[in-house]
Design a protein around this motif. Structure first.
Motif, PDB file in Angstrom:
ATOM      1  N   TYR A 151       0.807  -1.228   0.000  1.00 14.16           N
ATOM      2  CA  TYR A 151       0.000   0.000   0.000  1.00 14.16           C
ATOM      3  C   TYR A 151       0.836   1.272   0.000  1.00 14.16           C
ATOM      4  CZ  TYR A 151      -2.888  -3.823   1.539  1.00 14.16           C
ATOM      5  OH  TYR A 151      -3.488  -5.042   1.626  1.00 14.16           O
ATOM      6  N   ASP A 152       2.016   1.217   0.572  1.00 15.63           N
ATOM      7  CA  ASP A 152       2.824   2.426   0.699  1.00 15.63           C
ATOM      8  C   ASP A 152       3.949   2.384  -0.322  1.00 15.63           C
ATOM      9  OD1 ASP A 152       1.188   2.907   2.852  1.00 15.63           O
ATOM     10  OD2 ASP A 152       2.585   2.040   4.301  1.00 15.63           O
ATOM     11  N   ARG A 233      -6.641  -3.382  -3.837  1.00 22.58           N
ATOM     12  CA  ARG A 233      -5.596  -2.696  -3.073  1.00 22.58           C
ATOM     13  C   ARG A 233      -6.188  -1.471  -2.377  1.00 22.58           C
ATOM     14  NH1 ARG A 233      -1.542  -3.514  -6.720  1.00 22.58           N
ATOM     15  NH2 ARG A 233      -2.166  -1.647  -7.860  1.00 22.58           N
ATOM     16  N   ARG A 234      -7.003  -0.705  -3.108  1.00 24.75           N
ATOM     17  CA  ARG A 234      -7.639   0.478  -2.502  1.00 24.75           C
ATOM     18  C   ARG A 234      -8.533   0.067  -1.335  1.00 24.75           C
ATOM     19  NH1 ARG A 234      -8.200   2.660  -7.772  1.00 24.75           N
ATOM     20  NH2 ARG A 234     -10.264   1.750  -7.946  1.00 24.75           N
ATOM     21  N   ALA A 237      -6.408  -1.114   1.591  1.00 24.57           N
ATOM     22  CA  ALA A 237      -5.692  -0.006   2.241  1.00 24.57           C
ATOM     23  C   ALA A 237      -6.643   0.718   3.194  1.00 24.57           C
ATOM     24  CB  ALA A 237      -5.127   0.950   1.191  1.00 24.57           C
ATOM     25  N   ARG A 240      -7.157  -1.420   6.223  1.00 23.75           N
ATOM     26  CA  ARG A 240      -5.982  -1.335   7.099  1.00 23.75           C
ATOM     27  C   ARG A 240      -6.097  -0.072   7.958  1.00 23.75           C
ATOM     28  NH1 ARG A 240      -0.038   0.457   5.040  1.00 23.75           N
ATOM     29  NH2 ARG A 240      -1.434   2.043   4.210  1.00 23.75           N
ATOM     30  N   GLU A 241      -6.482   1.040   7.315  1.00 25.67           N
ATOM     31  CA  GLU A 241      -6.654   2.311   8.018  1.00 25.67           C
ATOM     32  C   GLU A 241      -7.693   2.177   9.132  1.00 25.67           C
ATOM     33  OE1 GLU A 241      -4.765   5.020   8.779  1.00 25.67           O
ATOM     34  OE2 GLU A 241      -4.209   4.129   6.835  1.00 25.67           O
TER      35      GLU A 241
END
Lengths: 331, 331
Positions: A151-152, A233-234, A237, A240-241
């Protein structure tokens, strides 16, 4: 698409497109005959292990890891030796020490997002591992099981991309992008290794599903695979946040963690807490968590949890962590 | 149908329906937990061999046979010993002799239409084999790879239908009915054996295609599988007739054979003819035939051919035999 006997190495179009994709986006050069399509990375690992190992061969594994992978190595005759893992991934120093007393034939690693800790293998360790593998003639079984889920910044290139001597057998999967029930993985290795893996594959299940493989080839050719991976992925992510926020809100002071750059879970340290009791109390509240014990080579309990975020909605993640906080055992 | 991780023993509905079908039409009783769905009978054999054999175990095999099956047994550590085959199938007398000098752990047999000779294992030999297996504690790996394709009268019931002691591991396939590319087979064995095979299966490819398995369950439930098998049986019986007529017309005095009661080929004896040269000359005329060498445990050439009829149209069968007759080497 033929419904008859077909190439056990996989549908030719799919092999070509996968090879191009991996070369382009992961920097791993793939020549003709160097890629085998399998039913998931579990099969790829089993075939690779069975191909390169003889009974009794020592294989180093990460001391935290994925039990079915270890079992596949054992099934191929390996004697497993665990090597410690920390925030920088597997300890190459410890591996190097090990090679001084034992002949290590291969190492099985998850360098991208170490399973289960999600640690990214640091750049110095990558170089040291490749050099050690060259010097000691150790085969590296690199399981890049969730390459897309970084993600980063950009994904870190696999060890295989820097392998100049054919030391690395690279294992990938498409099951993680689409669905676990869609068993599709692949192995990239020197042609001779792929030939032997393919001969073995014929004995295990003859060939893959060429109808499904042809469909997958079309999804890759149309760009649908990449679009789908981007969407996932979006979504991941964001999840995860959500998990990070929930942990900070409900479990600060209890659980510490490093936000993982990729992967599908957060590895949390919960010092002083009996996580087995916690897990039991959480289960009673309908929340299922994986404790460190499940992943430990020695099977011992330790105060760590692997909290998955990929498979749950944001609302469910929030509720789960709230309930998990209520379930903390007071000892 | 779920796309997630699912039961590695196979889709529950399919297991139930397959068990019913085999119990009803083949006389093999199947209790809960005694059936495992695999990707083709090759996988079923590999898992069974890997489950019951230890390295060095002696496995008796038919001296004419299917090489990939032998390789799967070897992969599981078996030492193979060939046992002669004649018009009544495998020689149980020879097997019995063998057990006097060596401990035989298992025997791999194709009793219904012996592969490649299509011989039906005679009733006295069936009884003798089951008795010997009980007395000597020999596991029987019964590969009933084309149960449905029996043309004269009803199929003969498998050894498994008369097995009272759990000595038989029964292997079946659906690939032959639908398409070789559809990898679907099954194993029936005592529950403990199935449990161990399932644990192994997880390591090899985790699970089958539950989407395909669910679809197959519907085909069985609707009766479509049986209807399809009946249609194929009629078509194959006609092709067998065509091949018989063509052989009698073009190769009488050269090839002798017994019309097989079932199977997909006619095993022909061509005494005094160099079949390898014949095969080469036939290939130049676009006709591909399999000579005995391909199936011989010792790899030696002998004057026998296996002439397949299932995969070709009647017109092509006639043309092929005509050309084959033109290609007979005059020595």
């Amino acid at each position: 698409v033929s419904l008859g006997y077909a190439d056990p190495a996989g549908h030719p179009a799919l092999r070509g497109l996968l090879g191009d994709m991996v070369a382009r986006s992961r920097g791993v050069p793939v020549d003709d005959g160097e890629l085998l399509v399998t039913r998931g990375s579990q099969m790829a690992l089993y075939l690779a292990a069975r191909t390169i190992l003889s009974p009794g061969d020592v294989v180093a594994v990460e001391a935290w890891g994925y039990r079915p992978a270890w079992e596949a190595l054992r099934l191929a005759g390996a004697t497993l030796v665990p090597v410690p893992v920390d925030a920088g991934g597997i300890s190459v120093d410890a591996l190097s020490e090990l090679t001084k007393t034992r002949k290590v034939r291969a190492i099985y690693v998850t360098p991208h997002h170490q399973y289960p800790t999600t640690a990214l293998l640091s750049q110095p360790r990558r170089l040291a591992l490749l050099a050690l593998a060259r010097a000691e003639r150790i085969a590296i079984l690199e399981d890049d099981y969730d390459h897309e889920f970084h993600y980063d910044g950009r994904p870190v290139l696999p060890l295989a991309s820097a392998d100049t001597r054919g030391n690395v057998i690279y294992l990938g999967t498409l099951s993680k992008i689409f669905a676990p029930g869609l068993r599709m993985g692949f192995a990239i290795a020197p042609r001779k290794v792929i030939e032997r893996m393919t001969a073995l594959r014929i004995l295990v299940d003859r060939q893959g599903d060429h109808v499904v493989e042809a469909a997958m080839a079309e999804l890759i050719e149309d760009g649908e695979l990449e679009r789908h991976a981007r969407r996932m992925r979006r979504i991941y992510a964001t999840r995860r946040e959500t998990l990070v926020e929930a942990l900070d809100k409900h479990l600060s002071g209890i659980a510490t963690y490093k936000v993982p750059q990729g992967g599908m879970a957060i590895w949390t340290h919960t010092p002083g807490i009996d996580v087995e009791a916690w897990s039991e109390r959480a289960r009673e509240r309908g929340v299922y968590i994986h404790t460190a014990k499940r992943f430990a080579f020695d099977g011992r309990a330790r105060p760590y949890l692997r909290l998955g975020f990929a498979a749950e909605s944001e609302a469910r993640i929030r509720t789960a962590i709230e309930r998990l906080a209520e379930a903390v055992p007071r000892g």
